[in-house]
Design an enzyme around this catalytic site. Structure first.
Site, PDB file in Angstrom:
ATOM      1  N   LEU A 144      -7.430  -5.405  -6.775  1.00  0.00           N
ATOM      2  CA  LEU A 144      -8.856  -5.236  -6.505  1.00  0.00           C
ATOM      3  C   LEU A 144      -9.222  -3.755  -6.455  1.00  0.00           C
ATOM      4  O   LEU A 144      -8.687  -2.996  -5.651  1.00  0.00           O
ATOM      5  CB  LEU A 144      -9.232  -5.905  -5.178  1.00  0.00           C
ATOM      6  CG  LEU A 144      -8.804  -7.364  -4.984  1.00  0.00           C
ATOM      7  CD1 LEU A 144      -9.486  -7.952  -3.761  1.00  0.00           C
ATOM      8  CD2 LEU A 144      -9.100  -8.206  -6.208  1.00  0.00           C
TER       9      LEU A 144
ATOM     10  N   GLU B  40     -13.320  -3.069   1.397  1.00  0.00           N
ATOM     11  CA  GLU B  40     -14.239  -1.968   1.707  1.00  0.00           C
ATOM     12  C   GLU B  40     -14.853  -1.404   0.431  1.00  0.00           C
ATOM     13  O   GLU B  40     -16.048  -1.110   0.372  1.00  0.00           O
ATOM     14  CB  GLU B  40     -13.492  -0.866   2.450  1.00  0.00           C
ATOM     15  CG  GLU B  40     -14.384   0.292   2.882  1.00  0.00           C
ATOM     16  CD  GLU B  40     -13.586   1.404   3.544  1.00  0.00           C
ATOM     17  OE1 GLU B  40     -12.742   1.997   2.845  1.00  0.00           O
ATOM     18  OE2 GLU B  40     -13.808   1.682   4.737  1.00  0.00           O
ATOM     19  N   GLU B  41     -14.035  -1.283  -0.620  1.00  0.00           N
ATOM     20  CA  GLU B  41     -14.528  -0.742  -1.886  1.00  0.00           C
ATOM     21  C   GLU B  41     -15.573  -1.672  -2.503  1.00  0.00           C
ATOM     22  O   GLU B  41     -16.608  -1.230  -3.002  1.00  0.00           O
ATOM     23  CB  GLU B  41     -13.364  -0.552  -2.863  1.00  0.00           C
ATOM     24  CG  GLU B  41     -13.722   0.158  -4.158  1.00  0.00           C
ATOM     25  CD  GLU B  41     -14.143   1.600  -3.961  1.00  0.00           C
ATOM     26  OE1 GLU B  41     -14.937   2.097  -4.786  1.00  0.00           O
ATOM     27  OE2 GLU B  41     -13.693   2.220  -2.993  1.00  0.00           O
TER      28      GLU B  41
ATOM     29  N   ASN C  61       5.700   1.454  -3.214  1.00  0.00           N
ATOM     30  CA  ASN C  61       5.091   1.726  -4.515  1.00  0.00           C
ATOM     31  C   ASN C  61       5.352   0.510  -5.396  1.00  0.00           C
ATOM     32  O   ASN C  61       6.444   0.366  -5.950  1.00  0.00           O
ATOM     33  CB  ASN C  61       5.695   2.988  -5.130  1.00  0.00           C
ATOM     34  CG  ASN C  61       4.994   3.406  -6.412  1.00  0.00           C
ATOM     35  OD1 ASN C  61       4.335   2.599  -7.072  1.00  0.00           O
ATOM     36  ND2 ASN C  61       5.119   4.668  -6.776  1.00  0.00           N
TER      37      ASN C  61
ATOM     38  N   GLU D 245       0.840  -1.194   0.000  1.00  0.00           N
ATOM     39  CA  GLU D 245       0.000   0.000   0.000  1.00  0.00           C
ATOM     40  C   GLU D 245       0.877   1.246   0.000  1.00  0.00           C
ATOM     41  O   GLU D 245       1.863   1.321   0.728  1.00  0.00           O
ATOM     42  CB  GLU D 245      -0.920  -0.011   1.220  1.00  0.00           C
ATOM     43  CG  GLU D 245      -1.779   1.221   1.411  1.00  0.00           C
ATOM     44  CD  GLU D 245      -2.698   1.492   0.231  1.00  0.00           C
ATOM     45  OE1 GLU D 245      -2.690   2.648  -0.239  1.00  0.00           O
ATOM     46  OE2 GLU D 245      -3.408   0.568  -0.206  1.00  0.00           O
ATOM     47  N   LEU D 246       0.502   2.223  -0.823  1.00  0.00           N
ATOM     48  CA  LEU D 246       1.300   3.445  -0.968  1.00  0.00           C
ATOM     49  C   LEU D 246       0.978   4.490   0.097  1.00  0.00           C
ATOM     50  O   LEU D 246       1.844   5.251   0.508  1.00  0.00           O
ATOM     51  CB  LEU D 246       1.090   4.020  -2.372  1.00  0.00           C
ATOM     52  CG  LEU D 246       1.877   5.268  -2.763  1.00  0.00           C
ATOM     53  CD1 LEU D 246       3.379   5.049  -2.581  1.00  0.00           C
ATOM     54  CD2 LEU D 246       1.571   5.648  -4.213  1.00  0.00           C
TER      55      LEU D 246
ATOM     56  N   ASP E  14      -7.214   2.279  -8.882  1.00  0.00           N
ATOM     57  CA  ASP E  14      -7.568   3.626  -9.344  1.00  0.00           C
ATOM     58  C   ASP E  14      -7.766   3.598 -10.858  1.00  0.00           C
ATOM     59  O   ASP E  14      -6.880   3.172 -11.602  1.00  0.00           O
ATOM     60  CB  ASP E  14      -6.434   4.594  -8.983  1.00  0.00           C
ATOM     61  CG  ASP E  14      -6.821   6.048  -9.183  1.00  0.00           C
ATOM     62  OD1 ASP E  14      -7.723   6.319 -10.000  1.00  0.00           O
ATOM     63  OD2 ASP E  14      -6.217   6.919  -8.533  1.00  0.00           O
TER      64      ASP E  14
END
Length: 263
Positions: A155, A234-235, A135, A102-103, A158
């Site tokens: 998943l 969550e998305e 990254n 995760e960034l 963006d």
């Protein structure tokens, strides 16, 4: 029970409480092409995972004369968000090490605290998952060796709607070269999105790459992982609440000779 024992017990209970997302809120996405300030390993051998998976490190001490050896990480969740997929996968594959990448710093910190809380309240469980801030579009080969991974997840990435920003998309023909490098032959890439255009884009890129072959829906119906793609994060849960559609594609890494024969 002494006062000190009572305080220690209370501290343990508090440490087992799950972190609250409202204290770790961040932008929905970050620019993967911008410079970020965090440690970057020179090579996979330079990464110290002993603090990530202490349970597996200790269990490997069969010979006191040998150095501690960790099993290799096998699953990577790229852009893992708040860690929902990792938490769901952990009990399904308890002996498989997996990591979220995760960034966003606050989100990474949330996932760390979430995993620690789950371990504290469920002794012996969730020891096989961890997270690292990095990254992955720039440094994936710094973390994994050739053919190390068996599953990679993308998943709800963006969508970067503007055409000039398509180069920021986490799935591209250029980046697929790196994903093919770290994924073993027979390994699987899972993708899902609620943006149809992005779903078409990811499928086109994977279809166009010689080292990936599509897995048809009837083939992966029995795969327990596929059932989690739309619901674990969550998305994905937000899309389901709003009655949205999802578009997913699953591809297998193939050997170069198999790719040549298919042409």
């Amino acid at each position: 029970m002494s006062k000190n024992d009572g305080k220690a017990t209370q501290g343990k209970r508090q440490s087992a409480h799950l972190p609250r997302k409202r204290f770790y809120r961040a932008r929905a996405h970050s620019n993967p092409l911008s410079d970020s300030h965090f440690p970057i390993p020179i090579s996979p051998a330079d990464v110290d995972y002993s603090s990530h998976y202490p349970h597996f490190l200790h269990s490997s001490k069969n010979d006191p004369d040998e150095d501690d050896v960790l099993p290799k990480i096998r699953f990577a969740d790229i852009g893992c968000g708040f860690g929902g997929l990792l938490v769901k996968l952990s009990p399904l594959f308890p002996d498989t090490l997996m990591i979220g990448m995760e960034l966003r710093d606050k989100v990474t910190e949330y996932v760390k605290e979430r995993i620690l809380a789950l371990r504290a309240s469920n002794p012996g469980q969730y020891e096989n998952i961890s997270v690292v801030r990095t990254n992955s579009m720039k440094y994936l080969p710094n973390y994994f060796g050739k053919g190390q991974l068996s599953k990679i997840f993308f998943l709800f990435p963006d969508p970067h709607f503007k055409e000039k920003n398509h180069r920021r998309r986490v799935i591209s023909l250029q980046l697929l070269d790196e994903y093919a490098y770290v994924l073993e032959v027979g390994g699987i890439i899972y993708t899902i999105t609620d943006v149809e255009e992005l779903g078409d884009w990811m499928k086109f890129c994977l279809d166009s790459h010689p080292l990936f072959s599509v897995i048809l829906e009837e083939e992966f119906e029995e795969d327990p992982v596929v059932k989690l793609l739309a619901s674990a994060t969550e998305e994905g849960q937000k899309v389901a609440r709003n009655g949205g559609q999802t578009f997913f594609a699953v591809f297998r890494r193939v050997a170069p000779e198999d790719a040549s024969a298919a042409l």
